[in-house]
Design an enzyme around this catalytic site. Structure first.
Site, PDB file in Angstrom:
ATOM      1  N   CYS A 263       0.876  -1.192   0.000  1.00 50.64           N
ATOM      2  CA  CYS A 263       0.000   0.000   0.000  1.00 50.64           C
ATOM      3  C   CYS A 263       0.903   1.230   0.000  1.00 50.64           C
ATOM      4  O   CYS A 263       2.076   1.143  -0.370  1.00 50.64           O
ATOM      5  CB  CYS A 263      -0.969  -0.031   1.177  1.00 50.64           C
ATOM      6  SG  CYS A 263      -0.196  -0.013   2.804  1.00 50.64           S
TER       7      CYS A 263
ATOM      8  N   ASN B 106       2.268   1.474   4.377  1.00 50.03           N
ATOM      9  CA  ASN B 106       2.561   0.202   5.068  1.00 50.03           C
ATOM     10  C   ASN B 106       2.256   0.288   6.566  1.00 50.03           C
ATOM     11  O   ASN B 106       2.933  -0.343   7.394  1.00 50.03           O
ATOM     12  CB  ASN B 106       4.014  -0.252   4.824  1.00 50.03           C
ATOM     13  CG  ASN B 106       4.289  -1.701   5.224  1.00 50.03           C
ATOM     14  OD1 ASN B 106       5.383  -2.041   5.656  1.00 50.03           O
ATOM     15  ND2 ASN B 106       3.328  -2.577   5.089  1.00 50.03           N
TER      16      ASN B 106
ATOM     17  N   CYS C  89      -1.451   0.701   7.375  1.00 45.02           N
ATOM     18  CA  CYS C  89      -2.880   0.357   7.501  1.00 45.02           C
ATOM     19  C   CYS C  89      -3.236  -0.872   6.663  1.00 45.02           C
ATOM     20  O   CYS C  89      -3.391  -1.974   7.194  1.00 45.02           O
ATOM     21  CB  CYS C  89      -3.775   1.531   7.083  1.00 45.02           C
ATOM     22  SG  CYS C  89      -3.629   2.964   8.155  1.00 45.02           S
ATOM     23  N   ARG C  90      -3.386  -0.703   5.347  1.00 43.80           N
ATOM     24  CA  ARG C  90      -3.954  -1.770   4.518  1.00 43.80           C
ATOM     25  C   ARG C  90      -3.019  -2.966   4.335  1.00 43.80           C
ATOM     26  O   ARG C  90      -3.429  -4.114   4.550  1.00 43.80           O
ATOM     27  CB  ARG C  90      -4.369  -1.204   3.149  1.00 43.80           C
ATOM     28  CG  ARG C  90      -5.527  -0.227   3.244  1.00 43.80           C
ATOM     29  CD  ARG C  90      -5.673   0.601   1.981  1.00 43.80           C
ATOM     30  NE  ARG C  90      -4.534   1.506   1.802  1.00 43.80           N
ATOM     31  CZ  ARG C  90      -4.333   2.275   0.749  1.00 43.80           C
ATOM     32  NH1 ARG C  90      -5.209   2.238  -0.248  1.00 43.80           N
ATOM     33  NH2 ARG C  90      -3.285   3.067   0.683  1.00 43.80           N
ATOM     34  N   SER C  91      -1.773  -2.715   3.894  1.00 44.86           N
ATOM     35  CA  SER C  91      -0.927  -3.887   3.576  1.00 44.86           C
ATOM     36  C   SER C  91      -0.493  -4.673   4.814  1.00 44.86           C
ATOM     37  O   SER C  91      -0.430  -5.907   4.748  1.00 44.86           O
ATOM     38  CB  SER C  91       0.252  -3.505   2.678  1.00 44.86           C
ATOM     39  OG  SER C  91       1.119  -2.603   3.300  1.00 44.86           O
TER      40      SER C  91
ATOM     41  N   ASP D 205      -8.210   3.919   1.150  1.00 50.43           N
ATOM     42  CA  ASP D 205      -7.265   4.296   2.192  1.00 50.43           C
ATOM     43  C   ASP D 205      -8.056   4.761   3.429  1.00 50.43           C
ATOM     44  O   ASP D 205      -8.790   5.735   3.356  1.00 50.43           O
ATOM     45  CB  ASP D 205      -6.399   5.437   1.642  1.00 50.43           C
ATOM     46  CG  ASP D 205      -5.326   5.861   2.606  1.00 50.43           C
ATOM     47  OD1 ASP D 205      -5.371   5.431   3.771  1.00 50.43           O
ATOM     48  OD2 ASP D 205      -4.457   6.630   2.180  1.00 50.43           O
TER      49      ASP D 205
END
Ligand code: 4NP
Length: 158
Positions: free
Chosen positions: A9, A12, A14-16, A128
């Site tokens: 993401c 690095n 939150c999402r990934s 995001d």
């Protein structure tokens, strides 16, 4: 040979890292640890070395998923160290593709949007959640859970 997956993401945090932790959780659950290895990275460097966002860690924890990783930035070596690089949104995809062109030679990894594997959405973008409220984190976890479940179904076919 183990399949190596890298979730990517922007930050690095939150999402990934959530994708990495969900994937690790499922690999353990399906006893596929010997089959697959996972990691995550960001296209940006702002949060390198930091733990993932506390809002994401607590949303994941309430689902029994522990996010332990520290942020790192994607490197050129990653394009040959991993089999699949799975991006979270169109901008990550474009940034990863653009970085890959710096290699100026063929490389091993296939770059794909993670949501390509999802059956439940036509979107290829995991939004995001960084500047939004709590629901954004829950929505991200739902999207990731579904896409990663399907990703593992596909990977088991090979
Ligand atoms: P991520 O979220 O890409 O899912 O880790 C973000 C985290 C931080 C920022 C942007 C997105 N930021 O601008 O600092």
């Amino acid at each position: 040979m183990k399949k190596k997956l890298l979730f990517v993401c922007l930050g690095n945090i939150c999402r990934s890292p959530a994708a990495e932790a969900i994937c690790s959780y499922k690999l353990k659950k399906y006893q596929l640890n010997n089959y697959c290895e996972v990691d995550s990275a960001g296209t940006g460097a702002w949060h390198v070395g930091k733990k993932s966002d506390s809002r994401m860690r607590s949303a994941a924890l309430s689902r029994g998923i522990i996010i332990e990783s520290r942020a790192r930035q994607i490197t050129l070596d990653d394009f040959n160290a991993f089999d699949l690089i799975l991006t979270m949104d169109n901008s990550n995809f474009a940034d990863v593709e653009s970085l890959s062109r710096e290699l100026k030679m063929p490389f091993k990894a296939k770059i794909q949007p993670l949501l390509q594997y999802s059956n439940n959405t036509d979107s290829l973008e995991v939004p995001d959640p960084y500047y939004g409220g709590e629901k954004g984190f829950e929505d991200v976890l739902d999207l990731l859970d579904d896409a990663i479940e399907q990703l593992l179904v596909e990977l088991r076919k090979f």
